[in-house]
Design an enzyme around this catalytic site. Structure first.
Site, PDB file in Angstrom:
ATOM      1  N   HIS A 255       0.814  -1.223   0.000  1.00  0.00           N
ATOM      2  CA  HIS A 255       0.000   0.000   0.000  1.00  0.00           C
ATOM      3  C   HIS A 255       0.847   1.272   0.000  1.00  0.00           C
ATOM      4  O   HIS A 255       0.570   2.188   0.778  1.00  0.00           O
ATOM      5  CB  HIS A 255      -0.930   0.009   1.223  1.00  0.00           C
ATOM      6  CG  HIS A 255      -1.872  -1.150   1.298  1.00  0.00           C
ATOM      7  ND1 HIS A 255      -2.443  -1.585   2.484  1.00  0.00           N
ATOM      8  CD2 HIS A 255      -2.347  -1.980   0.332  1.00  0.00           C
ATOM      9  CE1 HIS A 255      -3.237  -2.625   2.239  1.00  0.00           C
ATOM     10  NE2 HIS A 255      -3.187  -2.884   0.952  1.00  0.00           N
TER      11      HIS A 255
HETATM   12  C1  LIG Z   1       0.016  -7.848  -4.551  1.00  0.00           C
HETATM   13  C2  LIG Z   1      -0.887  -6.702  -4.174  1.00  0.00           C
HETATM   14  C3  LIG Z   1      -1.989  -6.948  -3.342  1.00  0.00           C
HETATM   15  C4  LIG Z   1      -2.833  -5.892  -2.985  1.00  0.00           C
HETATM   16  N1  LIG Z   1      -3.985  -6.178  -2.298  1.00  0.00           N
HETATM   17  C5  LIG Z   1      -4.911  -5.199  -2.128  1.00  0.00           C
HETATM   18  C6  LIG Z   1      -6.205  -5.505  -1.610  1.00  0.00           C
HETATM   19  O1  LIG Z   1      -6.533  -6.655  -1.320  1.00  0.00           O
HETATM   20  N2  LIG Z   1      -7.083  -4.477  -1.468  1.00  0.00           N
HETATM   21  C7  LIG Z   1      -6.767  -3.187  -1.792  1.00  0.00           C
HETATM   22  O2  LIG Z   1      -7.595  -2.293  -1.594  1.00  0.00           O
HETATM   23  N3  LIG Z   1      -5.542  -2.872  -2.276  1.00  0.00           N
HETATM   24  C8  LIG Z   1      -4.633  -3.848  -2.487  1.00  0.00           C
HETATM   25  N4  LIG Z   1      -3.432  -3.547  -3.063  1.00  0.00           N
HETATM   26  C9  LIG Z   1      -3.118  -2.126  -3.329  1.00  0.00           C
HETATM   27  C10 LIG Z   1      -3.874  -1.504  -4.511  1.00  0.00           C
HETATM   28  O3  LIG Z   1      -4.052  -2.441  -5.547  1.00  0.00           O
HETATM   29  C11 LIG Z   1      -3.103  -0.265  -4.990  1.00  0.00           C
HETATM   30  O4  LIG Z   1      -3.011   0.669  -3.929  1.00  0.00           O
HETATM   31  C12 LIG Z   1      -3.771   0.442  -6.177  1.00  0.00           C
HETATM   32  O5  LIG Z   1      -4.023  -0.455  -7.217  1.00  0.00           O
HETATM   33  C13 LIG Z   1      -2.868   1.588  -6.661  1.00  0.00           C
HETATM   34  O6  LIG Z   1      -3.478   2.220  -7.741  1.00  0.00           O
HETATM   35  P1  LIG Z   1      -2.699   3.264  -8.650  1.00  0.00           P
HETATM   36  O7  LIG Z   1      -3.675   3.738  -9.665  1.00  0.00           O
HETATM   37  O8  LIG Z   1      -2.045   4.271  -7.786  1.00  0.00           O
HETATM   38  O9  LIG Z   1      -1.502   2.448  -9.340  1.00  0.00           O
HETATM   39  P2  LIG Z   1      -1.527   1.090 -10.189  1.00  0.00           P
HETATM   40  O10 LIG Z   1      -2.856   0.417 -10.105  1.00  0.00           O
HETATM   41  O11 LIG Z   1      -0.342   0.322  -9.769  1.00  0.00           O
HETATM   42  O12 LIG Z   1      -1.383   1.574 -11.708  1.00  0.00           O
HETATM   43  C14 LIG Z   1      -0.244   2.127 -12.271  1.00  0.00           C
HETATM   44  C15 LIG Z   1      -0.220   1.742 -13.749  1.00  0.00           C
HETATM   45  O13 LIG Z   1       0.670   2.594 -14.444  1.00  0.00           O
HETATM   46  C16 LIG Z   1       1.483   1.837 -15.314  1.00  0.00           C
HETATM   47  N5  LIG Z   1       2.730   2.574 -15.497  1.00  0.00           N
HETATM   48  C17 LIG Z   1       3.606   2.916 -14.538  1.00  0.00           C
HETATM   49  N6  LIG Z   1       4.645   3.613 -15.054  1.00  0.00           N
HETATM   50  C18 LIG Z   1       4.393   3.732 -16.385  1.00  0.00           C
HETATM   51  C19 LIG Z   1       5.090   4.348 -17.452  1.00  0.00           C
HETATM   52  N7  LIG Z   1       6.241   5.001 -17.263  1.00  0.00           N
HETATM   53  N8  LIG Z   1       4.560   4.264 -18.693  1.00  0.00           N
HETATM   54  C20 LIG Z   1       3.372   3.627 -18.904  1.00  0.00           C
HETATM   55  N9  LIG Z   1       2.680   3.022 -17.917  1.00  0.00           N
HETATM   56  C21 LIG Z   1       3.177   3.076 -16.675  1.00  0.00           C
HETATM   57  C22 LIG Z   1       1.665   0.528 -14.573  1.00  0.00           C
HETATM   58  O14 LIG Z   1       2.098  -0.513 -15.413  1.00  0.00           O
HETATM   59  C23 LIG Z   1       0.273   0.320 -13.986  1.00  0.00           C
HETATM   60  O15 LIG Z   1      -0.575  -0.340 -14.898  1.00  0.00           O
HETATM   61  C24 LIG Z   1      -2.549  -4.569  -3.418  1.00  0.00           C
HETATM   62  C25 LIG Z   1      -1.455  -4.317  -4.251  1.00  0.00           C
HETATM   63  C26 LIG Z   1      -0.626  -5.372  -4.640  1.00  0.00           C
HETATM   64  C27 LIG Z   1       0.533  -5.083  -5.558  1.00  0.00           C
END
Ligand SMILES: Cc1cc2nc3c(=O)[nH]c(=O)nc-3n(C[C@H](O)[C@H](O)[C@H](O)COP(=O)(O)OP(=O)(O)OC[C@H]3O[C@@H](n4cnc5c(N)ncnc54)[C@H](O)[C@@H]3O)c2cc1C
Length: 538
Positions: free
Chosen positions: A474
């Site tokens: 997280h």
């Molecule tokens: C193993 C795991 C288990 C988890 N379990 C839970 C759970 O049970 N419940 C819960 O609420 N949360 C959980 N989380 C946390 C939650 O999923 C994350 O906090 C949330 O998805 C973050 O969202 P975000 O939009 O910030 O980033 P992300 O969803 O990580 O999205 C970022 C995206 O940007 C892309 N990207 C990054 N850099 C670039 C670039 N330079 N060029 C092009 N694309 C790029 C990445 O490939 C990715 O697709 C978990 C996370 C993980 C990894």
């Protein structure tokens, strides 16, 4: 070079929502650049498949944090989704919004529009909660949330009863009136398939025709004209490409990659950028700083009754649950391993919970190389009570190590680097043992396997949790939101301080971490971020 109104970097929990809502307005052209590939993979779609994606480089950035003195010198594995849906496509699917007080604190730190009451209509609108709508919950939204109360393993009842015997109330909905207590987790699935942000928001948008999604497209630099972001440089299939943004560039790369891309583009700590030969477009020492994360640990027991281990481990068990899943989209493969959980206070004088619980009716003490052995658990009837902190005071950072966009940034977590974080975890592991000692659990426990009965003194308990704890995935706040550029990266409308045409919309903007899992709040950030963009481009 093609021009779009908006370029969104990243199709994760937040980016998918931004793309979906901008496209639904029908007024704009949108380009989404996603470094990873498709989410149409069996182990992504099947909920319990996340044991397989946990280390799979085809869908996972597989970061490694720096060796952490707070974790006994361990270099922790930091999975992040690298595919459509981002981390929502590889996460454990537990659906927790966070506490009212978390968002109220965001608002009172100078961020109008971010209090719980401000956000509640969006939280309700984005979900389709199987348990039904009420004062707090919504139905009819794009994100289906499954009520697992009838599907969880029978041992869950024992855990819930023991929690109540230990003094916690039963909580029917952690996203309802209050967080405190023990209960069954709701999860983001629908009809036995993972409900990622891509499935809920991005894929419907892709059908509209005004969103172009480029996969395997790694954004390498934001292009500026003076202080204005005007486009993005990216690499795809070994080719360098550029796209122009007529209105805005929106970073939704998540808490590791958004600060990385800003730094690579000349927005960050001036000294670091200078050392790495990157021209400074805008100096801001907060880019990549203020990293906050939850750390957690499992206490594992050998039971006297069968657990999921007996179902998932033998070949015939795998066959049975596999058939059950394929024929009826139900059974253990359609669930999270976290059947139940809860929130509690380590000190009754606190006004609200500071610790989260997880109950898993199976155990994976015996490691398996390159895999989180969820689908091949221990041979004996094991189960675990896990826990993680909710608002630790330790702070770390994410900083690039070179000007090469393919070099992974340095992640310094500094887990348990404050006495307060150590003290509360010590109290918390003692409380886990208290739950295990309650009649409903004690009756079915053969022995505590980890850390084991010999670990009793405070010093040993601390040493054990330092050695065995790890991220619970997280990370937030590396581009934190705040009104003051001296302490934040984005303003309350998520515009990068000091620059034009550039926002960050993902978990990195959280001013502080929330009490619970971060996917729902990331999706919410995407929802509110899209509202702000639409308001500013009438
Ligand atoms: C193993 C795991 C288990 C988890 N379990 C839970 C759970 O049970 N419940 C819960 O609420 N949360 C959980 N989380 C946390 C939650 O999923 C994350 O906090 C949330 O998805 C973050 O969202 P975000 O939009 O910030 O980033 P992300 O969803 O990580 O999205 C970022 C995206 O940007 C892309 N990207 C990054 N850099 C670039 C670039 N330079 N060029 C092009 N694309 C790029 C990445 O490939 C990715 O697709 C978990 C996370 C993980 C990894």
């Amino acid at each position: 070079m093609q021009t779009y109104d908006f370029i969104i970097v990243g199709s994760g929990s937040a980016g998918s929502v931004v793309a979906g809502r901008l496209s639904a307005s029908g007024r704009f052209s949108v380009l989404v650049l996603e470094a990873g590939g498709t989410d149409q993979r069996f182990y992504v779609q099947m909920p319990l498949g996340y044991g397989k994606t946990f280390f799979d480089p085809a869908v996972n950035w597989n970061y490694k944090a720096e060796p952490d003195p707070g974790l006994g010198g361990n270099a922790d594995h930091w999975p992040r989704g690298k595919l459509l849906g981002g981390s929502s496509s590889i996460n454990a699917m537990v659906f927790i919004r966070g506490a009212r007080e978390d968002f109220d604190a965001w608002a009172s730190a100078g961020n109008p529009g971010w209090s719980y009451d401000d956000l509640l209509p969006a939280f309700k609108a984005l979900e389709d909660n199987e348990a039904g709508a009420d004062q707090w919950r919504g139905t009819g939204g794009p994100l289906h949330v499954t009520d697992c109360s009838r599907a969880v393993h029978p041992l869950t009842k024992r855990y819930l009863a023991a929690g109540e015997q230990a003094g916690l109330p039963f909580n029917p909905d952690f996203n309802g009136a209050s967080q405190e207590g023990v209960g069954v987790y709701q999860i983001t699935t629908k009809n036995g398939r993972r409900m990622s942000a891509a499935r809920a928001f991005l894929r419907p948008a892709m059908k509209r025709g005004n969103v172009r999604v480029e996969t395997k497209a790694l954004a390498t630099r934001i292009l500026f004209e003076g202080k204005r972001a005007v486009g993005v440089e990216y690499e795809q299939n070994g080719e360098k490409k550029t796209a122009r943004a007529g209105r805005e560039v929106i970073l939704s790369g998540g808490s590791i990659n958004s600060p990385q891309l800003l730094q690579l583009s000349g927005v960050g700590p001036a000294a670091l950028l200078g050392d790495l030969g990157i021209s400074v477009v805008h100096a801001n020492g907060n880019v990549g700083a203020n990293l906050q994360d939850h750390v957690g640990i499992n206490y594992t027991f050998k039971g006297k009754l069968p657990t999921l281990n007996q179902t998932l481990r033998p070949w015939w068990g795998k066959l049975l649950v596999g058939m059950q899943y394929i024929l009826t989209r139900s059974g253990p493969l359609s669930l999270s391993m976290n059947n139940a959980g809860g929130f509690f206070r380590t000190d009754p004088s606190m006004t609200r919970p500071n610790m989260q619980l997880y109950f898993q009716a199976f155990s994976t003490v015996i490691p398996k190389s390159g895999e989180r052995p969820i689908l091949t658990p221990d041979p004996w009837p094991g189960f675990s009570i896990g826990l993680s902190n909710c608002r630790p005071s330790s702070r770390g950072e994410v900083m690039i190590r070179s000007n090469n966009p393919r070099d992974y940034p340095r992640i310094t977590a500094n887990a348990y680097s404050t006495n307060a974080d150590v003290d509360e975890m010590l109290a918390a592991v003692k409380f886990v043992r208290k739950i295990a000692a309650m009649p409903a659990m004690a009756e079915i426990i053969e022995e505590e396997v980890l850390p084991g009965p010999s670990i009793r003194s405070d010093a040993d308990l601390i040493q054990d949790f330092r050695k065995r704890s790890g991220t619970v995935y997280h990370p937030v706040s590396t581009c934190r939101m705040g009104p003051d550029a001296a302490r934040a990266v984005v303003d309350p409308r998520l515009r990068v301080h000091g620059l034009e045409g550039l926002r960050v919309i993902d978990a990195s903007i959280f001013p502080d971490n929330i009490t619970g899992n971060t996917n729902a709040a990331s999706i919410l950030t995407g929802w509110r971020g899209a509202d702000l963009v639409l308001e500013d481009h009438k």
